[in-house]
Design a protein around this motif. Sequence first.
Motif: not given
Length: 408
Positions: A241-253, A309-317
Motif C-alpha cells: 500500500g501507500p505506506t509500504a516501502l515500495v507501493p504497488v498497484t495490487v489488491h487482495f480482496p 534484490k533486497g530493496q523492498n520490505v525484506l532485508k537481503p538476509e
Amino acid sequence: MRTFLLIGLLPWLFVACSSILQEDHNIPGNQRVQAAIDKVRADLEANLKNQVPSLNVLIQTPAERIFVSSVPAGGTPVTETTHFRFASNTKNFTSTAILNMYEDGWLDIKARITDPIPGTSVPYVPNTPNWDFPFKYAITIEQLLQHSAGVFDVDNDPVPGFNGMSFTEATQNADPTHQFSTDEMVAQLIKNNLFYFEPGTGYHYSNTGYSMLSKIIERVYTTKSGSAKTYGDYLKDYVVGPTALVPVTVHFPIRADDTVLPSPRVEGTVLLPGKVEKYGDYNMSAQVGEGNGYGTMGALNTYIRSLMKGQNVLKPETVKLMQTNVSTANAEYALGTNFRKNLGYGHNGARIGNLALMAYDPQTDVSIVVYLPLWDLTQGNTSFIKCFEALYEAAYAARTTLGYPGKP
C-alpha cells in the motif's frame, strides 16, 4: 455459475520450449521480443487449434525494460497497467508478510502454530476444538510456507460429501456469494480426518495451508495493533500500500462482495468443448492468502524485482531465507517461492481462465512477468498443460532473444 479451481502448479512441470534463433541484434530489443512472443502465441494456437486472446510479457534487464502484448488480428492488446487475477503469485506476497513479521519479532517461523504469539498468551491459531485438525500440534509456520505440513487442500482436491468436487468449488457453485472463512475449511479437515502426511515428511501443494497462514497474519496483526485487523490490512499497510516501502498497484480482496476487477482489465477465458466462458468479477473469499490477488504486470515486476534484490520490505538476509529450501522433499519450492534455472525466484499461478508467472534471476539481474488469459480445457488437462507451458516458453524466448540464457 461454473467455478474452476486453482491447480497446484507443480514445480516439476517444465516447458518443451521451442528453439528460438538469435535475431539480428541491429533490430531493437522490443521488436525482437515482440517477434519471439508472436511466435510462441502462434505455436500455441497451432497446438490447441483454438485462438489465443493474448500472450503478454514484461522483461527488465540491467539495460532495458520491454513490454509486449501479442494478440491475433483484431485483438485488443494488454498493457502494463491492465488489471488481472494473478492467482497463486499471491503466495509469495503472503510469505513476504510472514517474513516481515518475523523480522519485526512479531512471530517465529520455526514456532509451532499452536505456540503463543511472542510477548502474548495468544496462540497463532485458535486453541479451540473447531481447530483441532490432524497434526495441528506438530505443524510449524515454516512448514506451511513450504508446503511440507501435510495440510489437505480442500480448495483443489475432492472432499467427501461433495460429489467428487473440492469443498470450495461445491460451495461456490451452490452459492456464488458465499463468504468463505479459514475456519470452515479447517472444519472439513476435522470432519473427514483429512491430511496428506505427517508434518515434515513430504511435500504437497496446499492452498488450505496458505489460508491458515492468512489467519495467522490476521491474528498476529490484530494482537500487535490492539484492534481488529485482516490479512488484507497487513498487506496494504506493510507490503504493497501507500505506506509500504515500495507501493504497488495490487489488491487482495477478502470479502465475498469485493468482486469487481477494476478497469482497465482482462477477463479470464475458459474454453470448453463447444463453449466459451469468461470470468472477470467474482467472489475470491475462498482464496485469501493463497490466490486472491489482482494487479498489473507493471506492479508485479516492480514487486518481484525489488523484493528479490533486497530493496523492498525484506532485508537481503531474509530474502535469502525466502529462497532457501529447508526440506529435501522438493528442491524447487522454498518459502513461498519457486526456483527455475535461468528464470530465478518467484511464483506462478492459475485461477479461472488466468495463468501468470513472475520471476527474478539474480545471476543476470533480469526480471520477467508473463500473463496468459486462457485456460483451454477442450482436451482436458492436456490442453491446459499446453497453456501453462506457454508461460515458460514465452519467458525463456524473451530472455534468449535478448542474449540471456534460456531453457536449461
